[in-house]
Design a protein around this motif. Structure first.
Motif, PDB file in Angstrom:
ATOM      1  N   HIS A 351     -60.926  14.656 -23.372  1.00  0.00           N
ATOM      2  CA  HIS A 351     -61.345  15.880 -22.685  1.00  0.00           C
ATOM      3  C   HIS A 351     -60.508  17.053 -23.196  1.00  0.00           C
ATOM      4  CE1 HIS A 351     -62.192  18.720 -19.443  1.00  0.00           C
ATOM      5  NE2 HIS A 351     -63.210  17.910 -19.065  1.00  0.00           N
ATOM      6  N   ASP A 353     -59.317  19.645 -21.897  1.00  0.00           N
ATOM      7  CA  ASP A 353     -58.206  20.079 -21.040  1.00  0.00           C
ATOM      8  C   ASP A 353     -57.004  19.135 -21.120  1.00  0.00           C
ATOM      9  OD1 ASP A 353     -59.830  22.139 -20.277  1.00  0.00           O
ATOM     10  OD2 ASP A 353     -60.408  21.241 -18.346  1.00  0.00           O
ATOM     11  N   ASP A 354     -57.188  17.919 -21.653  1.00  0.00           N
ATOM     12  CA  ASP A 354     -56.094  16.935 -21.700  1.00  0.00           C
ATOM     13  C   ASP A 354     -55.501  16.761 -23.092  1.00  0.00           C
ATOM     14  OD1 ASP A 354     -56.560  16.516 -19.032  1.00  0.00           O
ATOM     15  OD2 ASP A 354     -57.805  14.724 -19.328  1.00  0.00           O
ATOM     16  N   ARG A 355     -56.133  17.352 -24.122  1.00  0.00           N
ATOM     17  CA  ARG A 355     -55.685  17.103 -25.500  1.00  0.00           C
ATOM     18  C   ARG A 355     -54.270  17.610 -25.763  1.00  0.00           C
ATOM     19  NH1 ARG A 355     -61.268  19.103 -28.461  1.00  0.00           N
ATOM     20  NH2 ARG A 355     -62.607  17.427 -27.617  1.00  0.00           N
ATOM     21  N   GLN A 357     -51.615  18.002 -23.778  1.00  0.00           N
ATOM     22  CA  GLN A 357     -50.528  17.175 -23.240  1.00  0.00           C
ATOM     23  C   GLN A 357     -50.411  15.851 -24.000  1.00  0.00           C
ATOM     24  OE1 GLN A 357     -50.831  15.208 -19.528  1.00  0.00           O
ATOM     25  NE2 GLN A 357     -53.077  15.198 -19.462  1.00  0.00           N
ATOM     26  N   ILE A 358     -51.536  15.279 -24.471  1.00  0.00           N
ATOM     27  CA  ILE A 358     -51.480  14.030 -25.233  1.00  0.00           C
ATOM     28  C   ILE A 358     -50.782  14.262 -26.568  1.00  0.00           C
ATOM     29  CG2 ILE A 358     -52.827  12.190 -26.281  1.00  0.00           C
ATOM     30  CD1 ILE A 358     -52.835  12.230 -23.221  1.00  0.00           C
ATOM     31  N   THR A 377     -52.173   9.183 -18.211  1.00  0.00           N
ATOM     32  CA  THR A 377     -53.570   9.076 -17.796  1.00  0.00           C
ATOM     33  C   THR A 377     -54.313  10.353 -18.224  1.00  0.00           C
ATOM     34  OG1 THR A 377     -52.965   7.708 -15.888  1.00  0.00           O
ATOM     35  CG2 THR A 377     -55.117   8.782 -15.832  1.00  0.00           C
ATOM     36  N   TYR A 378     -55.479  10.171 -18.841  1.00  0.00           N
ATOM     37  CA  TYR A 378     -56.259  11.328 -19.307  1.00  0.00           C
ATOM     38  C   TYR A 378     -57.746  10.989 -19.228  1.00  0.00           C
ATOM     39  CZ  TYR A 378     -56.147   8.569 -23.623  1.00  0.00           C
ATOM     40  OH  TYR A 378     -56.249   7.568 -24.538  1.00  0.00           O
ATOM     41  N   ARG A 379     -58.588  11.992 -19.541  1.00  0.00           N
ATOM     42  CA  ARG A 379     -60.035  11.824 -19.465  1.00  0.00           C
ATOM     43  C   ARG A 379     -60.634  11.730 -20.866  1.00  0.00           C
ATOM     44  NH1 ARG A 379     -60.946  17.159 -16.113  1.00  0.00           N
ATOM     45  NH2 ARG A 379     -59.074  17.625 -17.365  1.00  0.00           N
ATOM     46  N   HIS A 390     -61.885   8.243 -16.700  1.00  0.00           N
ATOM     47  CA  HIS A 390     -60.418   8.360 -16.624  1.00  0.00           C
ATOM     48  C   HIS A 390     -59.799   7.065 -17.152  1.00  0.00           C
ATOM     49  CE1 HIS A 390     -60.391  11.975 -13.943  1.00  0.00           C
ATOM     50  NE2 HIS A 390     -61.595  11.488 -13.612  1.00  0.00           N
TER      51      HIS A 390
END
Length: 690
Positions: A351, A353-355, A357-358, A377-379, A390
């Motif tokens: 997702h 919005d999560d890239r 932080q990963i 944990t990410y989407r 998730h």
């Protein structure tokens, strides 16, 4: 014409030495020419010349030597000069060893020496030799000792060979005892433990006293029927070695039999004649390695099962090639076409919005080896299914010897249901908190009402007991006055009725006191004090002094511990239990009470505890009497309020005392129970936390 000298007949034969004796000029020797030799000497010389066994004669005070062919090898380079020479001079280097024996012979006593060490010079140097020989006296016609006869054999080779064997066995013994692995020698067909080192005794699970110099399977019967005896017999009979790896064997371990895994070798041991006389056993306990390996294998299988059951997916990322490989389940989750793709293509399924932080998490782990593990944990967005999932990623980054990151490995878990459930729970949390707050207010109000009710109840109990005792005191007072005022007019039945009325009043007073005590004790313990139970027991015995004297009771107690508790309640506990032990005694038998104490774990008590209590330590206090006892089926019932097993005519009481005792013990977080048998006394056991 020269006349030929003829030798006496007794010198005939004798081989080389016979010729030397016949040709030797004996006129210059102490014993003279052979024709003048006494019969005893002639007979002895004739015997040694015709014997194949090494023999010699020392004759006269000079110990003139005469010997046979078999003795020549023993004489060495002293031959032939030794013939006719004094034995004392010829063997001067060993004379200190021989002289006591020679003197014994000339005193008329024969000698015997076996493997006698002699350091003789017979080849130009001193050598270590060993002989077995006998010195015998030779008597003349008058019975006097005139000479010495010796039959001897050299045992040097035998002794030195035996010494080598002993040294070899000693070296073997030292090797076994000092070996870093378990070793032993099993002697003979019965496999007697001749020697074993400490590691072998540890492996066997038996001490040296139990096994040494005993057949192995007599001292270790657990191993007899596990095939080991047959293996030993095969090695002993065929001479073929046997070895085994990780063989399971049941052996004694801490008073029970347990399976251990052993690498061992059975090697035949040959004696000096090439015969198998024993078996050398060498063993290594590999139980820990085998169990660890089996545990790893089990864990691997369990992990694989867990992955399948939990529906997990596994992945690897090669940081050098930036390629990712993963299981079929992950491929389906991400909506990917292949089981291996470039990491950038895989990353695009995360997702947006999560890239960030990963990426940041991976970069931080790559540059910091100490932070190589990740749990995030990410989407992910599956465009094929048009769905959002998730996932929880748990993994680790691996570094090479130079500290450079080269691989990421981990597992993925679909946590969509948990996330959705958590969101749902968060939505309802405000409502729940509001309901909890409302319920808390309700409980506080109810608690305040309960506290007011308890205060009122206590006031009522005190007032009721006080108001009830006052009429009873008046009944007792007026009945006593009537009884004394009418005593001359009362018949026997009326007097008995007065006594029953007074007893009933007294019982009612005691019952009210006990109920009031029980009511106070039921409130629990407000504060704890340090209590020396020895002093508390002395105080109770002083309070019961009259009963103890009347019954002739004997109370013996172990030194009691110091505890934390409520002093008044602990005194009531001991007073009720000791009072009962004295009260319920056998008619005509003086009460005897034993008070014992020790510290026990909850799991080791006579009434084992479980759960958290099993590991706690308790003071176990036992109060044991020789009284009338009771049926064990009533052991729990006697602690109920108003329970009495005997009529009031036999033993007075209210039936509240043991209820008070149990409540006191419970107030101190302890336990109390009883064991008994009619006619054999009772044992009350108390557990109080240390």
């Amino acid at each position: 014409m020269t006349k030929e000298v003829t030798s006496p007949a007794f010198l005939n034969g004798g081989g080389t030495m016979g010729e030397l004796i016949r040709s030797k000029d004996w006129s210059n020797t102490q014993i003279g020419t052979p024709d003048r030799w006494p019969n005893s000497l002639r007979t002895t010389v004739s015997i040694i010349l015709n014997s194949q066994f090494p023999m010699f004669v020392w004759w006269g005070a000079d110990l003139t030597a005469i010997y046979n062919d078999a003795y020549v090898t023993i004489a060495g380079e002293k031959h032939p000069h030794l013939l006719g020479k004094s034995g004392r001079e010829a063997w001067s280097e060993i004379w200190p060893d021989l002289e006591p024996l020679v003197k014994s012979v000339f005193n008329g006593a024969a000698t015997w020496s076996e493997d006698q060490p002699l350091y003789m010079n017979r080849r130009g140097y001193i050598e270590e030799t060993y002989f077995t020989f006998s010195y015998s006296p030779i008597l003349n016609d008058s019975g006097a000792v005139e000479g010495l006869f010796c039959a001897c054999i050299e045992t040097t080779e035998k002794v030195l060979a035996a010494r080598k064997i002993q040294e070899s066995e000693r070296n073997l013994r030292n090797t076994i005892l000092q070996s870093p692995v378990a070793m032993c020698i099993l002697k003979g067909p019965s496999f007697v433990v001749e020697i074993a080192n400490t590691r072998m005794f540890e492996l066997w699970g038996r001490s040296a006293d139990e096994l040494l110099h005993r057949p192995i399977f007599d001292g270790l019967p657990e191993a007899r029927h596990q095939g080991l005896e047959g293996l030993l017999q095969h090695v002993y009979s065929t001479g073929e070695s046997f070895s085994a790896n990780e063989r399971p064997v049941i052996l004694p371990r801490k008073e029970k039999a347990d399976t251990v895994y052993i690498n061992f070798v059975y090697e035949p041991f040959f004696d000096g004649e090439g015969t198998i006389s024993a078996i050398i056993a060498v063993a290594i306990d590999v139980t820990e390695q085998v169990v660890s390996r089996k545990k790893v294998e089990e864990n691997r299988e369990e992990l694989q099962m867990a992955v399948e059951i939990a529906e997990l997916g596994a992945f690897e990322v090669n940081l050098q090639t930036n390629r990712a490989s993963y299981t079929e389940r992950i491929r389906q989750w991400f909506g990917l076409e292949e089981l291996e793709l470039d990491m950038d293509a895989v990353f695009m399924t995360i997702h947006p919005d999560d890239r960030l932080q990963i990426k940041k998490g991976i970069q931080d782990a790559i540059v910091n080896e100490e932070n190589s593990r990740h749990d995030v944990t990410y989407r992910i967005v599956n465009k094929t299914e048009n769905s959002v999932r998730h996932v929880r990623s748990i993994g680790r980054i691996f570094f090479d010897s130079e500290g450079k990151a080269f691989q990421v490995r981990g597992i993925l878990q679909d946590v969509t249901p948990q996330i959705l459930y958590r969101q749902k729970m968060e939505e309802s949390e405000a409502k729940l908190q509001q309901r909890v707050a409302e319920r808390t207010i309700e409980l506080e109000n109810a608690n305040n009402e309960l506290m007011r009710s308890n205060v009122n109840l206590e006031e009522f109990a005190y007032a009721a007991s006080h108001d009830m005792k006052e009429p009873i005191r008046k009944i007792h007072f007026f009945s006593d006055r009537l009884k004394h005022g009418l005593k001359d007019k009362l018949d026997e039945e009326q007097t008995r009725l007065f006594n029953r009325m007074e007893n009933a009043a007294q019982r009612m007073s005691s019952l009210i006191d006990d109920l009031l005590t029980y009511s106070h004790i039921s409130k629990g313990v407000s504060h704890l004090e340090t209590i020396d139970l020895n002093k508390k027991l002395q105080q109770v015995m002083q309070d019961l002094e009259l009963e103890i004297e009347e019954r002739g009771a004997k109370i013996n107690a172990d030194p009691l511990p110091v505890i934390h508790g409520h002093k008044r309640q602990i005194q009531q506990l001991f007073q009720n239990l000791l009072g009962n032990a004295i009260k319920y005694s056998k008619p005509g038998v003086a009460p005897e009470v034993q008070i014992r104490t020790r510290i026990v774990r909850g799991a080791e008590t006579p009434k084992p505890l479980s759960g958290v209590e099993a590991d706690k330590q308790f003071h176990l206090i036992e109060i044991i009497d020789n009284g009338i006892g009771f049926e064990q089926k009533d052991a729990d019932r006697i602690f109920h309020v108003f329970t009495r097993l005997h009529g009031n005519a036999e033993y007075r009481g209210t039936g509240v005392g043991l209820s008070i005792a149990r409540k006191v013990v419970e107030n101190h977080n302890g336990y109390i129970w009883a064991d008994s048998e009619p006619g054999k006394g009772s044992a009350f056991r108390i557990l109080l936390p240390v």
